[in-house]
Design a protein around this motif. Sequence first.
Motif, PDB file in Angstrom:
ATOM      1  N   PHE A 258       0.836  -1.201   0.000  1.00  0.00           N
ATOM      2  CA  PHE A 258       0.000   0.000   0.000  1.00  0.00           C
ATOM      3  C   PHE A 258       0.873   1.254   0.000  1.00  0.00           C
ATOM      4  O   PHE A 258       0.574   2.227  -0.678  1.00  0.00           O
ATOM      5  CB  PHE A 258      -0.943   0.017   1.216  1.00  0.00           C
ATOM      6  CG  PHE A 258      -2.111  -0.918   1.087  1.00  0.00           C
ATOM      7  CD1 PHE A 258      -2.725  -1.140  -0.125  1.00  0.00           C
ATOM      8  CD2 PHE A 258      -2.615  -1.584   2.201  1.00  0.00           C
ATOM      9  CE1 PHE A 258      -3.812  -2.005  -0.246  1.00  0.00           C
ATOM     10  CE2 PHE A 258      -3.695  -2.449   2.092  1.00  0.00           C
ATOM     11  CZ  PHE A 258      -4.295  -2.657   0.867  1.00  0.00           C
ATOM     12  N   LYS A 259       1.931   1.206   0.789  1.00  0.00           N
ATOM     13  CA  LYS A 259       2.840   2.354   0.870  1.00  0.00           C
ATOM     14  C   LYS A 259       3.379   2.697  -0.523  1.00  0.00           C
ATOM     15  O   LYS A 259       3.452   3.864  -0.917  1.00  0.00           O
ATOM     16  CB  LYS A 259       4.003   2.021   1.822  1.00  0.00           C
ATOM     17  CG  LYS A 259       4.724   3.261   2.357  1.00  0.00           C
ATOM     18  CD  LYS A 259       5.964   2.900   3.157  1.00  0.00           C
ATOM     19  CE  LYS A 259       5.632   2.277   4.490  1.00  0.00           C
ATOM     20  NZ  LYS A 259       6.859   1.947   5.256  1.00  0.00           N
ATOM     21  N   ALA A 260       3.743   1.650  -1.276  1.00  0.00           N
ATOM     22  CA  ALA A 260       4.305   1.850  -2.618  1.00  0.00           C
ATOM     23  C   ALA A 260       3.276   2.488  -3.557  1.00  0.00           C
ATOM     24  O   ALA A 260       3.610   3.373  -4.352  1.00  0.00           O
ATOM     25  CB  ALA A 260       4.776   0.512  -3.185  1.00  0.00           C
ATOM     26  N   ILE A 261       1.997   2.070  -3.452  1.00  0.00           N
ATOM     27  CA  ILE A 261       0.945   2.673  -4.288  1.00  0.00           C
ATOM     28  C   ILE A 261       0.720   4.125  -3.866  1.00  0.00           C
ATOM     29  O   ILE A 261       0.644   5.029  -4.705  1.00  0.00           O
ATOM     30  CB  ILE A 261      -0.382   1.879  -4.181  1.00  0.00           C
ATOM     31  CG1 ILE A 261      -0.235   0.481  -4.798  1.00  0.00           C
ATOM     32  CG2 ILE A 261      -1.518   2.634  -4.880  1.00  0.00           C
ATOM     33  CD1 ILE A 261      -1.452  -0.422  -4.620  1.00  0.00           C
ATOM     34  N   ILE A 262       0.644   4.356  -2.542  1.00  0.00           N
ATOM     35  CA  ILE A 262       0.377   5.704  -2.023  1.00  0.00           C
ATOM     36  C   ILE A 262       1.509   6.660  -2.424  1.00  0.00           C
ATOM     37  O   ILE A 262       1.263   7.810  -2.796  1.00  0.00           O
ATOM     38  CB  ILE A 262       0.167   5.674  -0.486  1.00  0.00           C
ATOM     39  CG1 ILE A 262      -1.122   4.892  -0.150  1.00  0.00           C
ATOM     40  CG2 ILE A 262       0.067   7.083   0.086  1.00  0.00           C
ATOM     41  CD1 ILE A 262      -1.229   4.445   1.310  1.00  0.00           C
ATOM     42  N   ASN A 263       2.756   6.182  -2.407  1.00  0.00           N
ATOM     43  CA  ASN A 263       3.898   7.018  -2.815  1.00  0.00           C
ATOM     44  C   ASN A 263       3.771   7.466  -4.266  1.00  0.00           C
ATOM     45  O   ASN A 263       4.165   8.571  -4.628  1.00  0.00           O
ATOM     46  CB  ASN A 263       5.225   6.250  -2.647  1.00  0.00           C
ATOM     47  CG  ASN A 263       5.596   6.113  -1.177  1.00  0.00           C
ATOM     48  OD1 ASN A 263       5.023   6.784  -0.333  1.00  0.00           O
ATOM     49  ND2 ASN A 263       6.553   5.242  -0.877  1.00  0.00           N
ATOM     50  N   ASN A 303       9.840  -6.630   1.685  1.00  0.00           N
ATOM     51  CA  ASN A 303      10.967  -5.769   1.325  1.00  0.00           C
ATOM     52  C   ASN A 303      10.429  -4.519   0.621  1.00  0.00           C
ATOM     53  O   ASN A 303       9.734  -4.616  -0.394  1.00  0.00           O
ATOM     54  CB  ASN A 303      11.923  -6.545   0.391  1.00  0.00           C
ATOM     55  CG  ASN A 303      13.092  -5.688  -0.053  1.00  0.00           C
ATOM     56  OD1 ASN A 303      12.930  -4.696  -0.744  1.00  0.00           O
ATOM     57  ND2 ASN A 303      14.281  -6.082   0.372  1.00  0.00           N
ATOM     58  N   GLU A 304      10.743  -3.340   1.178  1.00  0.00           N
ATOM     59  CA  GLU A 304      10.167  -2.090   0.679  1.00  0.00           C
ATOM     60  C   GLU A 304      10.569  -1.796  -0.779  1.00  0.00           C
ATOM     61  O   GLU A 304       9.736  -1.376  -1.583  1.00  0.00           O
ATOM     62  CB  GLU A 304      10.594  -0.928   1.589  1.00  0.00           C
ATOM     63  CG  GLU A 304       9.589   0.187   1.584  1.00  0.00           C
ATOM     64  CD  GLU A 304       9.792   1.192   2.713  1.00  0.00           C
ATOM     65  OE1 GLU A 304       9.618   2.380   2.443  1.00  0.00           O
ATOM     66  OE2 GLU A 304      10.134   0.779   3.846  1.00  0.00           O
ATOM     67  N   GLU A 305      11.824  -2.037  -1.113  1.00  0.00           N
ATOM     68  CA  GLU A 305      12.292  -1.761  -2.478  1.00  0.00           C
ATOM     69  C   GLU A 305      11.599  -2.678  -3.490  1.00  0.00           C
ATOM     70  O   GLU A 305      11.206  -2.244  -4.574  1.00  0.00           O
ATOM     71  CB  GLU A 305      13.812  -1.926  -2.578  1.00  0.00           C
ATOM     72  CG  GLU A 305      14.558  -0.761  -1.958  1.00  0.00           C
ATOM     73  CD  GLU A 305      16.070  -1.007  -1.876  1.00  0.00           C
ATOM     74  OE1 GLU A 305      16.582  -1.821  -2.665  1.00  0.00           O
ATOM     75  OE2 GLU A 305      16.699  -0.376  -1.020  1.00  0.00           O
ATOM     76  N   GLN A 306      11.457  -3.951  -3.123  1.00  0.00           N
ATOM     77  CA  GLN A 306      10.781  -4.902  -4.007  1.00  0.00           C
ATOM     78  C   GLN A 306       9.320  -4.508  -4.197  1.00  0.00           C
ATOM     79  O   GLN A 306       8.774  -4.603  -5.300  1.00  0.00           O
ATOM     80  CB  GLN A 306      10.889  -6.323  -3.425  1.00  0.00           C
ATOM     81  CG  GLN A 306      10.392  -7.436  -4.342  1.00  0.00           C
ATOM     82  CD  GLN A 306      11.097  -7.474  -5.691  1.00  0.00           C
ATOM     83  OE1 GLN A 306      12.319  -7.471  -5.761  1.00  0.00           O
ATOM     84  NE2 GLN A 306      10.324  -7.495  -6.768  1.00  0.00           N
ATOM     85  N   ALA A 307       8.681  -4.030  -3.104  1.00  0.00           N
ATOM     86  CA  ALA A 307       7.280  -3.587  -3.193  1.00  0.00           C
ATOM     87  C   ALA A 307       7.145  -2.427  -4.177  1.00  0.00           C
ATOM     88  O   ALA A 307       6.177  -2.358  -4.948  1.00  0.00           O
ATOM     89  CB  ALA A 307       6.761  -3.183  -1.813  1.00  0.00           C
ATOM     90  N   GLN A 308       8.138  -1.513  -4.173  1.00  0.00           N
ATOM     91  CA  GLN A 308       8.116  -0.374  -5.117  1.00  0.00           C
ATOM     92  C   GLN A 308       8.144  -0.885  -6.559  1.00  0.00           C
ATOM     93  O   GLN A 308       7.418  -0.386  -7.425  1.00  0.00           O
ATOM     94  CB  GLN A 308       9.333   0.554  -4.894  1.00  0.00           C
ATOM     95  CG  GLN A 308       9.382   1.237  -3.540  1.00  0.00           C
ATOM     96  CD  GLN A 308       8.361   2.354  -3.373  1.00  0.00           C
ATOM     97  OE1 GLN A 308       7.639   2.715  -4.302  1.00  0.00           O
ATOM     98  NE2 GLN A 308       8.261   2.888  -2.163  1.00  0.00           N
ATOM     99  N   LEU A 309       8.968  -1.907  -6.816  1.00  0.00           N
ATOM    100  CA  LEU A 309       9.068  -2.477  -8.174  1.00  0.00           C
ATOM    101  C   LEU A 309       7.746  -3.125  -8.582  1.00  0.00           C
ATOM    102  O   LEU A 309       7.272  -2.960  -9.707  1.00  0.00           O
ATOM    103  CB  LEU A 309      10.206  -3.505  -8.247  1.00  0.00           C
ATOM    104  CG  LEU A 309      11.631  -2.947  -8.071  1.00  0.00           C
ATOM    105  CD1 LEU A 309      12.644  -4.085  -8.005  1.00  0.00           C
ATOM    106  CD2 LEU A 309      11.983  -1.999  -9.224  1.00  0.00           C
ATOM    107  N   PHE A 310       7.146  -3.882  -7.645  1.00  0.00           N
ATOM    108  CA  PHE A 310       5.842  -4.510  -7.920  1.00  0.00           C
ATOM    109  C   PHE A 310       4.780  -3.443  -8.228  1.00  0.00           C
ATOM    110  O   PHE A 310       3.956  -3.598  -9.125  1.00  0.00           O
ATOM    111  CB  PHE A 310       5.369  -5.350  -6.731  1.00  0.00           C
ATOM    112  CG  PHE A 310       6.063  -6.684  -6.592  1.00  0.00           C
ATOM    113  CD1 PHE A 310       6.492  -7.408  -7.698  1.00  0.00           C
ATOM    114  CD2 PHE A 310       6.287  -7.236  -5.330  1.00  0.00           C
ATOM    115  CE1 PHE A 310       7.126  -8.632  -7.569  1.00  0.00           C
ATOM    116  CE2 PHE A 310       6.921  -8.467  -5.179  1.00  0.00           C
ATOM    117  CZ  PHE A 310       7.344  -9.167  -6.306  1.00  0.00           C
TER     118      PHE A 310
END
Length: 563
Positions: A258-263, A303-310
């Motif tokens: 969710f954090k990655a989408i919100i960013n 993993n936060e970085e992997q979530a950003q890629l997804f």
Amino acid sequence: MRWTLAPKPDQEKVAQLQKSLGVEEAIAFLLVQRGIETFQQAKKFFRPQLEDLHDPFLMKDMDVAVKRIQEAVREEEFIMVYGDYDVDGTTSVALMSSYLRTQTNLVTTYIPDRYKEGYGVSYAGIDYAHDNGITLIVALDCGIKAIEKVAYAREKGIDFIICDHHRPGNQIPQAIAVLDPKREDCNYPYKELCGCGVGFKLIQALEQDKGNTVQSLIPYLDLVATAIGADIVPITGENRILAYHGLHVINTLPRNGFKAIINQIKKTTLTITDVVFIIAPRINAAGRMKHGLHAVELLTEENEEQAQLFAQEIEQYNKERREEDRSITELALQQILDHKEEDKFTTVVYQEDWHKGVIGIVASRLTETYYRPTLVFTKSGEKLAASARSVKGFDVYNALEACQEYIEQFGGHKYAAGLTLHENQYEKFKQKFEEVVAATIEPRLLTPEIKIDAALSLTEITPKFYRILKQFAPFGPGNMAPTFLTTNLTDTGYAKAVGQENDHLKCCVQQLPNQGMLGAIGFNLGKKLKTVANKEPFDAVYSVDENEWKGNVSLQLKLKDIR
């Protein structure tokens, strides 16, 4: 638009509640209208407590489901968490698999391929489980009608626990446990949970059996709130409690996905509406354009970085989904005109190469345009598959049931359903569906209705009033954002059509005789500019909103219709 003013609540109850809460009359009026008549009920409404959730063991088969999962963990069995490819299904799988992994490493996830397997429990999924030594499948948001498939799994030595919220057929599958509050023999007090909500009750029961409180499960509530919003279930009772606390998790400590989408969307505080229109379409896009497992990976990634890629990958799917949706909607609208079907009671369109992943969205768009029960068909393997959408007040599920002689398989809800049929049955089905709807729909339901909660004067709309109004959230079916009517308004002389196509209306209004003044915006009301021109008096239906411009925040009317 039909304007319908809700009946006034009992004035004595309004006065008593106003006195005990110390609020404006309009606030007490809205609360009593929603069935909130005492100080205690108002406290539960404004401050939903997790402690007020029902005991999960009140649900039929819950004790059996808990024992079977405990046995699987103890005996080191392989468990497969199976769910549908939409938001409710993928959030359910993310919730159940991440919880079970805190108990055992022997957990795998499975989402059926939308195109090869279709909706619900599939033989391919059961075969995959059998080939990999899996002996327990926990199915979420599907399975209530999988009679033959559950029997097939049983022959292969695989047990099923079903967590569903769809309406059962005449028969319940012979699973180890079938958790579905809509079962006729289930006395669970709240019937409107979504699939992820039923999954949450199961993990609540597992925790409770260990002597833990529901507080230990707060980190999972962001998933539950997202499913509640996306599946358009009533935001009442338990759903309100779960959505309220789940939104808090999304806004304070969201999971990496969710954090990655919100960013990416650069928004600070999300409402349930943002969840429905920003987060949900992105989660859905994975299953629509590629595969639902991509959404589960995003929602369970630690993993936060992997979530950003997804999230970037899913953003791309969402762009593709938008393009498909736009082009198919245009083709479908053209088809309706070409076949001269604008005056029918139903919309049924078909093209064999339409993308199966977006036909549900297209059905919703067509319903917005022609406002009648709608079906969009495409070719799926040897058969035709369709998504159905309905108009408010009409049960499309019942209408499909009346046409089942031509249908191979169908399932869903009052307002949204899916079905498959053989191509040679299409024309007969189309004709029968039109006949059924024409015979059963009330003509008034074919005109969109705006339900108005209360008439207000502009002077009643104060910052204090809006502060309390905001606390009526989260909004959704059963607790919609209040809609107001104000009569005898005039524009102060600056009304204009705005937006790229001049399709929105912006104005500043005052109420005669010169009472108060507020800005107003009417999306898709640009054509009504002439209604407010020359300072002609008009009536408006609206909700109250905040407008932020260059750091200044002011109240505004969000116009729904004017006349």
